[in-house]
Design a protein around this motif. Structure first.
Motif, mmCIF file in Angstrom:
data_model
loop_
_atom_site.group_PDB
_atom_site.id
_atom_site.type_symbol
_atom_site.label_atom_id
_atom_site.label_comp_id
_atom_site.label_asym_id
_atom_site.label_seq_id
_atom_site.Cartn_x
_atom_site.Cartn_y
_atom_site.Cartn_z
ATOM 1 N N PHE A 76 0.615 -1.187 -0.016
ATOM 2 C CA PHE A 76 -0.098 -0.026 -0.118
ATOM 3 C C PHE A 76 0.985 1.309 -0.083
ATOM 4 O O PHE A 76 0.589 2.176 -0.848
ATOM 5 C CB PHE A 76 -0.991 0.117 1.201
ATOM 6 C CG PHE A 76 -1.482 1.450 1.434
ATOM 7 C CD1 PHE A 76 -2.681 1.485 0.561
ATOM 8 C CD2 PHE A 76 -1.389 2.417 2.444
ATOM 9 C CE1 PHE A 76 -3.458 2.830 0.667
ATOM 10 C CE2 PHE A 76 -1.758 3.470 2.553
ATOM 11 C CZ PHE A 76 -3.030 3.681 1.426
ATOM 12 N N THR A 97 2.545 1.474 -3.537
ATOM 13 C CA THR A 97 1.818 2.071 -4.660
ATOM 14 C C THR A 97 0.919 3.328 -4.469
ATOM 15 O O THR A 97 0.721 3.963 -5.518
ATOM 16 C CB THR A 97 0.645 0.664 -5.089
ATOM 17 O OG1 THR A 97 0.305 0.424 -3.918
ATOM 18 C CG2 THR A 97 1.811 -0.378 -5.253
ATOM 19 N N PHE A 98 0.377 3.489 -3.320
ATOM 20 C CA PHE A 98 -0.664 4.684 -3.089
ATOM 21 C C PHE A 98 0.157 5.765 -2.691
ATOM 22 O O PHE A 98 -0.056 6.937 -3.353
ATOM 23 C CB PHE A 98 -1.607 4.035 -2.157
ATOM 24 C CG PHE A 98 -2.792 5.190 -2.031
ATOM 25 C CD1 PHE A 98 -3.662 5.341 -2.851
ATOM 26 C CD2 PHE A 98 -2.809 6.075 -0.987
ATOM 27 C CE1 PHE A 98 -4.650 6.457 -2.933
ATOM 28 C CE2 PHE A 98 -3.877 6.994 -0.832
ATOM 29 C CZ PHE A 98 -4.619 7.174 -1.950
ATOM 30 N N THR A 113 -0.862 5.769 -7.358
ATOM 31 C CA THR A 113 -1.845 5.038 -8.043
ATOM 32 C C THR A 113 -3.423 5.134 -7.339
ATOM 33 O O THR A 113 -3.380 5.711 -6.405
ATOM 34 C CB THR A 113 -1.479 3.591 -8.395
ATOM 35 O OG1 THR A 113 -1.405 2.951 -7.182
ATOM 36 C CG2 THR A 113 -0.144 3.540 -9.046
ATOM 37 N N ASN A 123 -6.431 0.348 -8.273
ATOM 38 C CA ASN A 123 -4.988 -0.325 -8.675
ATOM 39 C C ASN A 123 -4.066 -0.498 -7.432
ATOM 40 O O ASN A 123 -3.473 -1.746 -7.442
ATOM 41 C CB ASN A 123 -4.123 0.875 -9.629
ATOM 42 C CG ASN A 123 -4.803 0.889 -10.914
ATOM 43 O OD1 ASN A 123 -5.409 -0.092 -11.414
ATOM 44 N ND2 ASN A 123 -4.298 2.000 -11.511
ATOM 45 N N THR A 124 -4.225 0.163 -6.391
ATOM 46 C CA THR A 124 -3.523 -0.055 -5.230
ATOM 47 C C THR A 124 -4.203 -1.502 -4.570
ATOM 48 O O THR A 124 -3.315 -2.392 -4.251
ATOM 49 C CB THR A 124 -3.806 1.007 -4.036
ATOM 50 O OG1 THR A 124 -3.237 2.013 -4.896
ATOM 51 C CG2 THR A 124 -3.062 0.619 -2.834
ATOM 52 N N TYR A 125 -5.519 -1.689 -4.627
ATOM 53 C CA TYR A 125 -6.049 -2.909 -4.078
ATOM 54 C C TYR A 125 -5.635 -3.985 -4.911
ATOM 55 O O TYR A 125 -5.441 -4.983 -4.180
ATOM 56 C CB TYR A 125 -7.501 -2.693 -4.116
ATOM 57 C CG TYR A 125 -8.410 -3.960 -3.601
ATOM 58 C CD1 TYR A 125 -8.243 -4.232 -2.157
ATOM 59 C CD2 TYR A 125 -8.843 -4.561 -4.565
ATOM 60 C CE1 TYR A 125 -8.896 -5.296 -2.292
ATOM 61 C CE2 TYR A 125 -9.539 -5.888 -4.157
ATOM 62 C CZ TYR A 125 -9.470 -6.202 -2.884
ATOM 63 O OH TYR A 125 -10.403 -7.489 -2.481
ATOM 64 N N THR A 172 -2.715 -4.412 -6.479
ATOM 65 C CA THR A 172 -1.570 -4.704 -6.180
ATOM 66 C C THR A 172 -1.214 -5.343 -4.951
ATOM 67 O O THR A 172 -0.554 -6.255 -4.747
ATOM 68 C CB THR A 172 -0.694 -3.310 -6.278
ATOM 69 O OG1 THR A 172 -0.849 -2.656 -7.438
ATOM 70 C CG2 THR A 172 0.706 -3.682 -6.082
#
Length: 126
Positions: free
Chosen positions: A76, A79-80, A85, A89-91, A93
């Motif tokens: 998290f 990516t976030f 993102t 998309n984070t979820y 990933t």
């Protein structure tokens, strides 16, 4: 960097928690999924029995929850927070990371669990 005698050494390498001389697992590679749970019965160096009692490693399931949350939190943050993102998309990933690293999470959890109950004994080292 990590030396024998340190619990972190045993946890990260999967070595015997008492002597740190041998891997507890038949196959060191956690991504060989068919051999993920196969462990030696005893350490060939110090004769430590890894399965202290039947169902001993069931407790590692509690540890795996925390380790899984740690990996999900890292995914998290990367990516976030760092890349920026979207939440969707984070979820995705986080799910992909969790599924892909599941064998590593299982092995780390078992290593942490057994190291809670056993400690390094420098007298057992060759």
């Amino acid at each position: 960097m990590l030396k024998k005698g340190n619990k972190l050494y045993s946890i990260l390498t999967g070595s015997c928690p008492k002597c740190h001389s041998e891997s507890m697992y038949v196959n060191k590679n956690p991504f060989m999924v068919t051999q993920l749970f196969k462990m030696h019965e005893r350490c060939s160096n110090c004769k430590t029995k890894y399965k202290i009692e039947p169902s001993f490693f069931y407790g590692a399931m509690y540890v795996s929850y925390g380790v899984g949350l740690l990996f999900a939190g890292i995914a998290f943050a990367i990516t976030f927070l760092l890349i920026g993102t979207s939440l969707k998309n984070t979820y995705i990933t986080i799910v992909i990371t969790s599924v892909f690293l599941l064998p590593v999470i299982i092995r780390l959890s078992r290593n942490i669990w057994i190291n809670i109950f056993m400690k390094y004994d420098k007298d057992l080292v060759d």
